[in-house]
Design a protein around this motif. Structure first.
Motif, PDB file in Angstrom:
ATOM      1  N   SER A   1       5.885  27.650  38.273  1.00  6.53           N
ATOM      2  CA  SER A   1       5.815  28.915  39.007  1.00  6.53           C
ATOM      3  C   SER A   1       4.801  29.865  38.360  1.00  6.53           C
ATOM      4  O   SER A   1       4.751  30.016  37.140  1.00  6.53           O
ATOM      5  N   ALA A   2       3.982  30.504  39.184  1.00  2.62           N
ATOM      6  CA  ALA A   2       2.997  31.472  38.686  1.00  2.62           C
ATOM      7  C   ALA A   2       3.696  32.653  38.014  1.00  2.62           C
ATOM      8  O   ALA A   2       3.191  33.212  37.030  1.00  2.62           O
ATOM      9  N   GLU A   3       4.852  33.040  38.538  1.00  2.00           N
ATOM     10  CA  GLU A   3       5.603  34.153  37.952  1.00  2.00           C
ATOM     11  C   GLU A   3       6.112  33.780  36.559  1.00  2.00           C
ATOM     12  O   GLU A   3       6.079  34.601  35.632  1.00  2.00           O
ATOM     13  N   TYR A   4       6.560  32.558  36.412  1.00  2.00           N
ATOM     14  CA  TYR A   4       7.027  32.096  35.112  1.00  2.00           C
ATOM     15  C   TYR A   4       5.869  32.033  34.117  1.00  2.00           C
ATOM     16  O   TYR A   4       5.978  32.484  32.977  1.00  2.00           O
ATOM     17  N   GLN A   5       4.751  31.491  34.559  1.00  4.06           N
ATOM     18  CA  GLN A   5       3.602  31.335  33.681  1.00  4.06           C
ATOM     19  C   GLN A   5       2.929  32.666  33.345  1.00  4.06           C
ATOM     20  O   GLN A   5       2.209  32.772  32.347  1.00  4.06           O
ATOM     21  N   ALA A   6       3.166  33.693  34.155  1.00  6.55           N
ATOM     22  CA  ALA A   6       2.548  34.998  33.904  1.00  6.55           C
ATOM     23  C   ALA A   6       3.156  35.702  32.697  1.00  6.55           C
ATOM     24  O   ALA A   6       2.546  36.607  32.119  1.00  6.55           O
ATOM     25  N   ILE A   7       4.358  35.303  32.313  1.00  7.52           N
ATOM     26  CA  ILE A   7       5.017  35.909  31.152  1.00  7.52           C
ATOM     27  C   ILE A   7       4.475  35.262  29.885  1.00  7.52           C
ATOM     28  O   ILE A   7       4.361  34.040  29.792  1.00  7.52           O
ATOM     29  N   ARG A   8       4.116  36.074  28.879  1.00  6.56           N
ATOM     30  CA  ARG A   8       3.565  35.559  27.624  1.00  6.56           C
ATOM     31  C   ARG A   8       4.714  35.131  26.707  1.00  6.56           C
ATOM     32  O   ARG A   8       5.137  35.868  25.823  1.00  6.56           O
ATOM     33  N   TRP A   9       5.195  33.925  26.941  1.00  6.63           N
ATOM     34  CA  TRP A   9       6.334  33.415  26.174  1.00  6.63           C
ATOM     35  C   TRP A   9       5.918  33.076  24.747  1.00  6.63           C
ATOM     36  O   TRP A   9       4.870  32.457  24.546  1.00  6.63           O
TER      37      TRP A   9
ATOM     38  N   GLY B   1      19.135  37.261  41.062  1.00  9.59           N
ATOM     39  CA  GLY B   1      20.318  37.243  40.210  1.00  9.59           C
ATOM     40  C   GLY B   1      20.005  37.227  38.735  1.00  9.59           C
ATOM     41  O   GLY B   1      20.663  37.936  37.946  1.00  9.59           O
ATOM     42  N   HIS B   2      18.990  36.467  38.340  1.00  7.34           N
ATOM     43  CA  HIS B   2      18.674  36.424  36.898  1.00  7.34           C
ATOM     44  C   HIS B   2      18.125  37.771  36.415  1.00  7.34           C
ATOM     45  O   HIS B   2      18.324  38.141  35.263  1.00  7.34           O
ATOM     46  N   SER B   3      17.442  38.512  37.288  1.00  6.81           N
ATOM     47  CA  SER B   3      16.971  39.850  36.913  1.00  6.81           C
ATOM     48  C   SER B   3      18.150  40.804  36.723  1.00  6.81           C
ATOM     49  O   SER B   3      18.209  41.566  35.738  1.00  6.81           O
ATOM     50  N   GLN B   4      19.066  40.762  37.647  1.00  9.40           N
ATOM     51  CA  GLN B   4      20.231  41.653  37.582  1.00  9.40           C
ATOM     52  C   GLN B   4      21.075  41.384  36.340  1.00  9.40           C
ATOM     53  O   GLN B   4      21.596  42.309  35.726  1.00  9.40           O
ATOM     54  N   PHE B   5      21.188  40.113  35.978  1.00  7.78           N
ATOM     55  CA  PHE B   5      22.008  39.756  34.828  1.00  7.78           C
ATOM     56  C   PHE B   5      21.313  40.081  33.503  1.00  7.78           C
ATOM     57  O   PHE B   5      21.940  40.566  32.559  1.00  7.78           O
ATOM     58  N   HIS B   6      20.009  39.847  33.435  1.00  8.49           N
ATOM     59  CA  HIS B   6      19.310  39.901  32.139  1.00  8.49           C
ATOM     60  C   HIS B   6      18.592  41.228  31.855  1.00  8.49           C
ATOM     61  O   HIS B   6      18.275  41.499  30.693  1.00  8.49           O
ATOM     62  N   GLU B   7      18.325  42.050  32.862  1.00  8.97           N
ATOM     63  CA  GLU B   7      17.457  43.221  32.619  1.00  8.97           C
ATOM     64  C   GLU B   7      17.984  44.144  31.520  1.00  8.97           C
ATOM     65  O   GLU B   7      17.239  44.537  30.613  1.00  8.97           O
TER      66      GLU B   7
ATOM     67  N   ALA C   1      16.696  30.622  32.107  1.00 10.85           N
ATOM     68  CA  ALA C   1      17.143  30.984  33.451  1.00 10.85           C
ATOM     69  C   ALA C   1      15.993  30.910  34.453  1.00 10.85           C
ATOM     70  O   ALA C   1      16.137  30.369  35.565  1.00 10.85           O
ATOM     71  N   LEU C   2      14.827  31.449  34.066  1.00 10.36           N
ATOM     72  CA  LEU C   2      13.669  31.405  34.967  1.00 10.36           C
ATOM     73  C   LEU C   2      13.155  29.986  35.135  1.00 10.36           C
ATOM     74  O   LEU C   2      12.743  29.591  36.237  1.00 10.36           O
ATOM     75  N   ARG C   3      13.191  29.231  34.072  1.00 10.07           N
ATOM     76  CA  ARG C   3      12.730  27.850  34.152  1.00 10.07           C
ATOM     77  C   ARG C   3      13.622  27.045  35.102  1.00 10.07           C
ATOM     78  O   ARG C   3      13.137  26.199  35.860  1.00 10.07           O
ATOM     79  N   ARG C   4      14.896  27.359  35.066  1.00  8.20           N
ATOM     80  CA  ARG C   4      15.849  26.681  35.954  1.00  8.20           C
ATOM     81  C   ARG C   4      15.657  27.123  37.409  1.00  8.20           C
ATOM     82  O   ARG C   4      15.662  26.299  38.334  1.00  8.20           O
ATOM     83  N   ASP C   5      15.475  28.433  37.603  1.00 14.88           N
ATOM     84  CA  ASP C   5      15.417  28.966  38.973  1.00 14.88           C
ATOM     85  C   ASP C   5      14.029  28.862  39.605  1.00 14.88           C
ATOM     86  O   ASP C   5      13.909  28.708  40.830  1.00 14.88           O
ATOM     87  N   LEU C   6      12.968  28.964  38.775  1.00 10.23           N
ATOM     88  CA  LEU C   6      11.612  28.998  39.328  1.00 10.23           C
ATOM     89  C   LEU C   6      10.803  27.736  39.032  1.00 10.23           C
ATOM     90  O   LEU C   6       9.845  27.462  39.761  1.00 10.23           O
TER      91      LEU C   6
ATOM     92  N   GLU D   1       8.173  22.206  26.374  1.00  6.41           N
ATOM     93  CA  GLU D   1       8.041  20.780  26.113  1.00  6.41           C
ATOM     94  C   GLU D   1       9.348  20.104  25.685  1.00  6.41           C
ATOM     95  O   GLU D   1       9.457  18.903  25.668  1.00  6.41           O
ATOM     96  N   ARG D   2      10.363  20.927  25.351  1.00  3.82           N
ATOM     97  CA  ARG D   2      11.635  20.341  24.968  1.00  3.82           C
ATOM     98  C   ARG D   2      12.538  20.076  26.176  1.00  3.82           C
ATOM     99  O   ARG D   2      13.613  19.540  26.041  1.00  3.82           O
ATOM    100  N   VAL D   3      12.090  20.507  27.336  1.00  2.00           N
ATOM    101  CA  VAL D   3      12.894  20.311  28.543  1.00  2.00           C
ATOM    102  C   VAL D   3      12.604  18.936  29.113  1.00  2.00           C
ATOM    103  O   VAL D   3      11.464  18.564  29.334  1.00  2.00           O
ATOM    104  N   LEU D   4      13.649  18.139  29.365  1.00  5.35           N
ATOM    105  CA  LEU D   4      13.483  16.795  29.909  1.00  5.35           C
ATOM    106  C   LEU D   4      13.601  16.836  31.431  1.00  5.35           C
ATOM    107  O   LEU D   4      14.352  17.614  31.972  1.00  5.35           O
TER     108      LEU D   4
END
Length: 204
Positions: A185-193, A27-33, A176-181, A201-204
């Motif tokens: 998650s390796a997929e989340y960490q693979a993106i060069r944010w 869903g997050h891909s469909q919404f954000h792509e 969105a990815l942080r919430r869903d994954l 670090e601001r997420v509690l």
């Protein structure tokens, strides 16, 4: 908005696009792509145009400065010629090219001086014409440099808007990815944010 450079943002947007293409069913891909794709295109196009306009402005600025230098040099050359024939009553003070109002005033005085003495000084008419042409060229280059600067400022604003949109798009997708994954998650960490766009670090 936190700072992040164009290269960093572009790389992240590309990573995000690749993620969406690899996971089109989520869903997050469909919404954000489409939002990510549009943000990437806007950032690249506005940056390219702003860089192009910056180069144009620098070239026009160089030509502008050169034209005023030539005008000051032409005035000085005529002053020397007049001194060589023992002419009197002409403005003999040196005027620097960067003092444009004073230079234009001095040039106008010299043109008038020469026009009034075309019968007495052999080179007066030709040099008055040459000085007039160089003054017009300098003023024309001045106008072109001003227009080029205005264009650069205008496209810089578009680039700034593109940067802001890119940051907001990345921030929303990252959340969105942080919430869903989750951040583990390796997929989340693979993106060069970008470090300062919605950092983990601001997420509690």
């Amino acid at each position: 908005m936190s700072y992040a450079n164009v290269f960093e943002l572009t790389k992240c947007l590309q990573d995000c696009l690749e993620y969406c293409r690899q996971h089109p069913d989520r869903g997050h891909s469909q919404f954000h792509e489409s939002l990510i794709r549009n943000a990437k295109e806007e950032l690249e196009q506005s940056t390219d145009k702003a860089n192009q306009e910056f180069t144009e402005w620098r070239m026009e600025s160089r030509d502008d400065k050169l034209a005023w230098k030539h005008l000051a040099a032409k005035l000085a050359s005529i002053q020397k010629q007049l001194d060589a024939v023992n002419a009197i009553g002409f403005l003999d003070q040196k005027v620097m090219y960067w003092n444009r109002p004073n230079l234009v005033a001095a040039v106008d005085k010299m043109i008038l001086y020469l026009r009034e003495r075309t019968d007495d000084i052999e080179f007066a008419a030709d040099e008055a014409d040459a000085l007039e042409r160089q003054k017009q060229k300098a003023q024309s280059e001045d106008n072109e440099a001003d227009r080029a600067l205005d264009d650069y400022i205008r496209f810089s604003k578009l680039r700034s808007d593109g940067l802001t949109n890119a940051k907001e798009t990345i921030a929303n997708f990252r959340k969105a990815l942080r919430r869903d994954l989750t951040i583990r998650s390796a997929e989340y960490q693979a993106i060069r944010w970008p470090q300062q766009v919605a950092p983990d670090e601001r997420v509690l």
